[in-house]
Write an enzyme that holds these catalytic residues in place. Structure first.
Site, PDB file in Angstrom:
ATOM      1  CG  ASP A   1      -2.856   4.022  -1.291  1.00  0.00           C
ATOM      2  OD1 ASP A   1      -3.601   3.914  -2.280  1.00  0.00           O
ATOM      3  OD2 ASP A   1      -2.942   3.276  -0.299  1.00  0.00           O
TER       4      ASP A   1
ATOM      5  CB  SER B   1      -0.953  -0.045   1.199  1.00  0.00           C
ATOM      6  OG  SER B   1      -1.904   0.968   1.153  1.00  0.00           O
TER       7      SER B   1
ATOM      8  CG  ASP C   1      -2.991  -0.624  -2.134  1.00  0.00           C
ATOM      9  OD1 ASP C   1      -3.070   0.571  -1.768  1.00  0.00           O
ATOM     10  OD2 ASP C   1      -3.569  -1.549  -1.538  1.00  0.00           O
TER      11      ASP C   1
ATOM     12  CG  ASP D   1      -6.135   0.688  -0.440  1.00  0.00           C
ATOM     13  OD1 ASP D   1      -5.370   1.669  -0.360  1.00  0.00           O
ATOM     14  OD2 ASP D   1      -6.073  -0.288   0.330  1.00  0.00           O
TER      15      ASP D   1
END
Length: 448
Positions: free
Chosen positions: A237, A99, A239, A241
């Site tokens: 960010d 992440s 990833d 999400d």
């Protein structure tokens, strides 16, 4: 055996803590547990970290060793893996990502066939199998196949487009893709609705993910939005999400304000089940004040989007999230999705016919201070007499209108201190002794 799964999957320094050997065992154990309900393939995706290729190979080897096939979808946002686990009728999904964490970290998140993150109970069962050499070991033609499916990402993007009715002609949007998983998708997605897009940090090279960019470096998108003369700015960010927004006046809109904008609009239309949204203790007190004034309320979950989701499902809520920008639109997705959140926010802007800067004023923001302390050990602070005495004194000083919240991160060697009070000077004075106590007793240093 230590506990591997934290609040957001397994996470650690790649090739030191999260080794290929461990990744193989996690892939195998996850496939054994998911395979109890289905012998269908498992979809595997990753973000742009260099170590992702190494760990992907190990995870896939573990999956194939159980006899299950693995669908490789390549670089894709985490919510894309969640979506494809269900859309491709798979036994589950595995995402390799840390992440917003720095490059050296990586992680493994596991989703069920319904696209939801696994419960703590199911994760515990996977952990039990990580070090056991049990389960089937098929041979010859029964070994699982590895099947590349990079084109499947198109299904995820197409689904995003179907979730909104939107015309962005005349709107100039600046994007910071964190050199992460949204890099190949975000610009084209917003252009498909007619927007003019200036995209930045969308050239991942394996080592630049989250490096001085993305949603954890808000000043970056704020500067870029101003420099290119964009109407709005969106930062994701690594990833994809979570989302941070820069409004038309150059101000920030965080996850709390997104919940307020979206939730209060639904509340007025009587389309908010239970008349509540779900947030966490990190959320600003102004969020609940806004909902109470509008005839609704806020439910609080433990920090972590998985716990937000659990509370949403238990309470029958359709909207929830975290101040960090993880927002879950349960009618449209099973997990937080930065690109979906941006689209829904733009749709709301279009429906209400007002700038986001004006819409965000529906919520008064109480002064908050968040201090992250990097510590040698996260253990023992809850029993430490000096630390607990400092926390009690601070809570007394901030009461009755303020609050103090202290917790250890579930993914990093960090203890977080969040304070809130209408008087910013009083807040600073109350927090400092707590910070000093934790630094002294836990061998820590404050970030930044």
């Amino acid at each position: 055996m230590g506990k591997y799964f934290g609040t957001d999957g397994v996470r650690g320094v790649a090739n030191r803590e999260l080794t290929p050997e461990l990744a193989l065992r996690i892939g195998r154990a996850a496939a054994l547990v998911l395979g109890e309900q289905s012998t269908k393939p498992i979809v595997v995706g990753r973000d742009t970290r260099l170590s992702g290729q190494m760990l992907e190979s190990a995870v896939v080897a573990g999956v194939a060793s159980t006899g299950l096939d693995a669908f490789l979808v390549g670089v894709i946002p985490t919510p894309g893996v969640a979506f494809l686990a269900k859309a491709l009728d798979c036994a589950g999904g595995i995402m390799i990502s840390a992440s917003h964490n720095p490059l050296e970290d990586n992680g493994i998140k596991v989703f069920g066939p319904d696209g939801y993150k696994l419960s703590e109970e199911v994760e515990a069962r996977i952990e039990e199998l990580i070090h056991e050499d049990s389960g089937p070991r098929p041979i010859a033609a029964a070994v699982g196949k590895v099947i590349p499916k990079p084109e499947s990402a198109g299904l995820y993007v197409a689904d995003l487009k179907e979730q909104v009715s939107l015309d962005l002609r005349g709107v100039h949007i600046a994007l910071d893709c964190a050199n992460g998983a949204t890099s190949a998708y975000a610009a084209e997605l917003f252009r498909s609705f007619g927007a003019k897009v200036s995209a930045f940090c969308n050239q991942p090279n394996g080592t630049n993910i989250n490096h001085l960019c993305g949603s954890t470096y808000p000043e970056k998108i704020q500067t870029l939005t101003r420099e290119v003369g964009a109407d709005l700015g969106f930062a994701f960010d690594g990833d994809g999400d979570r989302l941070l927004v820069v409004d038309e006046q150059g101000g920030f809109i965080d996850g709390d304000q997104i919940l307020a904008i979206m939730g209060l609009h639904l509340l007025k239309q009587d389309r908010l089940p239970a008349r509540k949204v779900v947030a966490t203790a990190y959320s600003n007190g102004g969020l609940r004040q806004a909902f109470l004034a509008g005839g609704g309320d806020v439910l609080y979950a433990k920090p972590g989007d998985r716990f937000v989701l659990e509370t949403m499902l238990e309470a029958g809520c359709v909207l929830g999230g975290e101040q960090s920008g993880h927002v879950i639109f349960l009618e449209h997705s099973t997990t937080g999705d930065g690109m979906l959140t941006a689209l829904k926010l733009l749709e709301n802007r279009q429906i209400q016919g007002k700038p986001l800067a004006e819409l965000a004023r529906c919520m008064e923001i109480f002064p908050q201070q968040l201090v992250n302390i990097h510590v040698e050990s996260k253990n023992g602070w809850e029993e430490n007499a000096r630390i607990q005495a400092a926390i009690r004194r601070a809570q007394e000083e901030l009461a009755p209108v303020g609050r103090l919240f202290v917790r250890a991160s579930g993914t990093e060697p960090v203890i977080r201190i969040l304070g809130e009070h209408p008087d910013a000077q009083l807040l600073q004075a109350a927090l400092e002794p707590v910070v000093q106590a934790i630094e002294a007793e836990q061998g820590g240093r404050r970030a930044g």
